[in-house]
Write an enzyme that holds these catalytic residues in place. Structure first.
Site, PDB file in Angstrom:
ATOM      1  N   TRP A  12       0.825  -1.211   0.000  1.00 50.75           N
ATOM      2  CA  TRP A  12       0.000   0.000   0.000  1.00 50.75           C
ATOM      3  C   TRP A  12       0.863   1.267   0.000  1.00 50.75           C
ATOM      4  O   TRP A  12       0.572   2.230  -0.707  1.00 50.75           O
ATOM      5  CB  TRP A  12      -0.964  -0.028   1.175  1.00 50.75           C
ATOM      6  N   LYS A 104      -4.968   0.169   8.750  1.00 51.67           N
ATOM      7  CA  LYS A 104      -6.322  -0.153   9.203  1.00 51.67           C
ATOM      8  C   LYS A 104      -6.251  -1.122  10.378  1.00 51.67           C
ATOM      9  O   LYS A 104      -5.758  -2.243  10.219  1.00 51.67           O
ATOM     10  CB  LYS A 104      -7.124  -0.773   8.055  1.00 51.67           C
ATOM     11  N   LYS A 187     -13.974  -4.079   8.981  1.00 51.08           N
ATOM     12  CA  LYS A 187     -14.289  -4.913   7.803  1.00 51.08           C
ATOM     13  C   LYS A 187     -13.310  -6.068   7.647  1.00 51.08           C
ATOM     14  O   LYS A 187     -13.646  -7.108   7.084  1.00 51.08           O
ATOM     15  CB  LYS A 187     -14.366  -4.054   6.527  1.00 51.08           C
ATOM     16  N   GLU A 276      -4.319  -8.193   9.122  1.00 52.58           N
ATOM     17  CA  GLU A 276      -4.886  -7.179  10.018  1.00 52.58           C
ATOM     18  C   GLU A 276      -6.149  -7.674  10.712  1.00 52.58           C
ATOM     19  O   GLU A 276      -6.400  -7.363  11.868  1.00 52.58           O
ATOM     20  CB  GLU A 276      -5.184  -5.883   9.243  1.00 52.58           C
TER      21      GLU A 276
HETATM   22  N1  LIG Z   1      -2.296  -3.696   0.715  1.00 51.20           N
HETATM   23  C1  LIG Z   1      -3.410  -3.022   0.483  1.00 51.20           C
HETATM   24  O1  LIG Z   1      -4.025  -3.184  -0.566  1.00 51.20           O
HETATM   25  C2  LIG Z   1      -3.931  -2.030   1.484  1.00 51.20           C
HETATM   26  C3  LIG Z   1      -4.921  -1.127   1.091  1.00 51.20           C
HETATM   27  C4  LIG Z   1      -5.415  -0.213   2.004  1.00 51.20           C
HETATM   28  C5  LIG Z   1      -4.908  -0.196   3.304  1.00 51.20           C
HETATM   29  N2  LIG Z   1      -3.962  -1.085   3.649  1.00 51.20           N
HETATM   30  C6  LIG Z   1      -3.452  -1.015   5.029  1.00 51.20           C
HETATM   31  O2  LIG Z   1      -2.169  -0.403   4.998  1.00 51.20           O
HETATM   32  C7  LIG Z   1      -1.312  -0.980   5.985  1.00 51.20           C
HETATM   33  C8  LIG Z   1      -0.067  -1.516   5.304  1.00 51.20           C
HETATM   34  O3  LIG Z   1      -0.482  -2.532   4.416  1.00 51.20           O
HETATM   35  P1  LIG Z   1       0.509  -3.228   3.374  1.00 51.20           P
HETATM   36  O4  LIG Z   1      -0.312  -4.169   2.616  1.00 51.20           O
HETATM   37  O5  LIG Z   1       1.327  -2.218   2.653  1.00 51.20           O
HETATM   38  O6  LIG Z   1       1.439  -4.022   4.400  1.00 51.20           O
HETATM   39  P2  LIG Z   1       2.772  -4.818   4.104  1.00 51.20           P
HETATM   40  O7  LIG Z   1       2.825  -5.875   5.140  1.00 51.20           O
HETATM   41  O8  LIG Z   1       2.847  -5.170   2.650  1.00 51.20           O
HETATM   42  O9  LIG Z   1       3.944  -3.744   4.353  1.00 51.20           O
HETATM   43  C9  LIG Z   1       4.120  -3.006   5.452  1.00 51.20           C
HETATM   44  C10 LIG Z   1       5.450  -2.242   5.374  1.00 51.20           C
HETATM   45  O10 LIG Z   1       5.517  -1.510   6.601  1.00 51.20           O
HETATM   46  C11 LIG Z   1       6.845  -1.484   7.036  1.00 51.20           C
HETATM   47  N3  LIG Z   1       6.950  -2.112   8.358  1.00 51.20           N
HETATM   48  C12 LIG Z   1       6.721  -3.401   8.710  1.00 51.20           C
HETATM   49  N4  LIG Z   1       6.945  -3.586  10.016  1.00 51.20           N
HETATM   50  C13 LIG Z   1       7.323  -2.379  10.499  1.00 51.20           C
HETATM   51  C14 LIG Z   1       7.716  -1.928  11.787  1.00 51.20           C
HETATM   52  N5  LIG Z   1       7.752  -2.741  12.851  1.00 51.20           N
HETATM   53  N6  LIG Z   1       8.015  -0.609  11.936  1.00 51.20           N
HETATM   54  C15 LIG Z   1       7.945   0.243  10.875  1.00 51.20           C
HETATM   55  N7  LIG Z   1       7.627  -0.150   9.630  1.00 51.20           N
HETATM   56  C16 LIG Z   1       7.311  -1.438   9.452  1.00 51.20           C
HETATM   57  C17 LIG Z   1       7.703  -2.231   6.029  1.00 51.20           C
HETATM   58  O11 LIG Z   1       8.275  -1.292   5.153  1.00 51.20           O
HETATM   59  C18 LIG Z   1       6.698  -3.112   5.321  1.00 51.20           C
HETATM   60  O12 LIG Z   1       7.086  -3.398   4.002  1.00 51.20           O
HETATM   61  C19 LIG Z   1      -2.149  -2.063   6.692  1.00 51.20           C
HETATM   62  O13 LIG Z   1      -2.705  -1.557   7.859  1.00 51.20           O
HETATM   63  C20 LIG Z   1      -3.254  -2.368   5.681  1.00 51.20           C
HETATM   64  O14 LIG Z   1      -4.445  -2.807   6.295  1.00 51.20           O
HETATM   65  C21 LIG Z   1      -3.448  -1.989   2.772  1.00 51.20           C
END
Ligand SMILES: NC(=O)c1ccc[n+]([C@@H]2O[C@H](COP(=O)([O-])OP(=O)(O)OC[C@H]3O[C@@H](n4cnc5c(N)ncnc54)[C@H](O)[C@@H]3O)[C@@H](O)[C@H]2O)c1
Length: 326
Positions: A12, A104, A187, A276
């Protein structure tokens, strides 16, 4: 042109960075993990999360958080469990500008919403919440997507709306921050349950019922926590619920599907990674108990994920609840 740093280099964070970069902003992506940053700088892609997408050289990727001192906007895109420590690190570099949370979930220990967690660390910042039905993979592929931004300051909401919007990303504003934020967090719990439903081989009827009754639970709990019921019928409620419950992109759904097929919770988590909905289930259950809200799907999900309740008993338990009005 704005100076924007995205904290979190996952699916994201990268998808939003690409979109903001395409809008002409100066974008930096930060991660605390040197190997992740090195890999992204060398390959300029994340084949696993965003297959076939190239990250242009105009996006700076770094482990140096001091870049946030010159920011107009900082976007927090880490998993929910890392939001507090990330906000603490951010505080230590004295950041400038608006903070937009896109993670989220809840803080499990305190049951706080994530914007409250950020506010406790950065009390003087303008904190915004950006949420809605948005798979990173689709935003990165420029598939039309709609989101909602909410926060205390209406003018700042409008700024965020303008900065993030483009021909493929349309951002609405909504003054109900509690509802917008709770929709995104809750959700994921229902999406896990929808995955279980698919994993057990149940049909479309069952899943439609689950989504509809799940939305009723989200709305009931949300109202008790200060949200407006109408918000749950919008993008950050029904919209996000539909996309997460029906898509193969969703890690929450995939995790639930494995549990529905009989995998242990531990094995399913190991296969899927950060889920999540697994964490949010714990907070949602505790919030419902604390506030005396009837949430049978959340309650049974909690039993299944945390209390070793047998998956084959779930349907019977839900179907045999006392009769009531819809
Ligand atoms: N992937 C989606 O399509 C999407 C869409 C909307 C919202 N979200 C929300 O966004 C958030 C991130 O999702 P994602 O899919 O990118 O997650 P992900 O697991 O792909 O990546 C998270 C990133 O956060 C960083 N991270 C991980 N652990 C960490 C720590 N302890 N301290 C600091 N940084 C850290 C790293 O750079 C890691 O690559 C989640 O809460 C998710 O629900 C995701």
């Amino acid at each position: 042109m704005k100076n924007i740093t995205v904290l979190g280099a996952g699916g994201w964070g990268l998808a939003l960075a690409l979109s903001l970069n395409a809008n002409g902003h100066k974008v930096t992506v930060w991660s605390p993990f040197a190997d992740e940053v090195q890999n992204l700088n060398e390959k300029r892609t994340n084949e696993k999360l965003l297959t076939g997408i190239i990250i242009p050289n105009s996006i700076n990727i770094t482990t140096d958080l001091s870049v946030c001192q010159n920011n107009d906007i900082t976007v927090i895109a880490t998993p929910s469990f890392a939001v507090k420590e990330t906000a603490q690190k951010l505080k230590s570099v004295k950041p400038n500008g608006i903070v937009v949370n896109v993670a989220k979930g809840f803080e499990n220990k305190t049951l706080m919403r994530l914007s409250q967690v950020i506010e406790s660390e950065l009390p003087n910042a303008d904190i915004m919440v950006l949420s809605g039905p948005s798979h990173a993979e689709e935003v990165a592929r420029k598939i039309p997507t709609m989101l909602t931004v909410s926060g205390k300051n209406e003018q700042v909401c409008k700024t965020v709306q303008e900065v993030f919007s483009s021909d493929i990303l349309r951002v609405y504003t909504n003054p109900d921050t509690i509802g917008v934020e709770l929709g995104g967090a809750l959700k994921n719990v229902i999406a896990v349950a929808a995955g279980v439903c698919d994993g057990m081989g149940l049909g479309d009827n069952s899943k439609a019922a689950l989504i509809t009754r799940g939305l009723a639970e989200m709305s009931r709990l949300g109202e008790k926590l200060g949200a407006k019921a109408a918000t749950f019928a919008g993008l950050t409620g029904l919209g996000d619920l539909v996309v997460t419950c029906t898509s193969t992109h969703s890690r929450n759904h995939r995790f639930g599907e494995l549990v529905g097929k009989g995998y242990t919770v531990e094995d399913a988590l190991n296969i899927v990674g950060t889920v999540e909905g697994y964490y949010a289930c714990k907070s949602a259950y505790q919030l419902a108990q604390k506030h005396g809200v009837d949430t049978p799907i959340i309650e049974l999900s909690h039993k299944l994920l945390y209390e070793e309740y047998p998956v084959e008993d779930i349907v019977k338990t839900l179907m045999q609840r006392p009769f009531k009005e819809e």
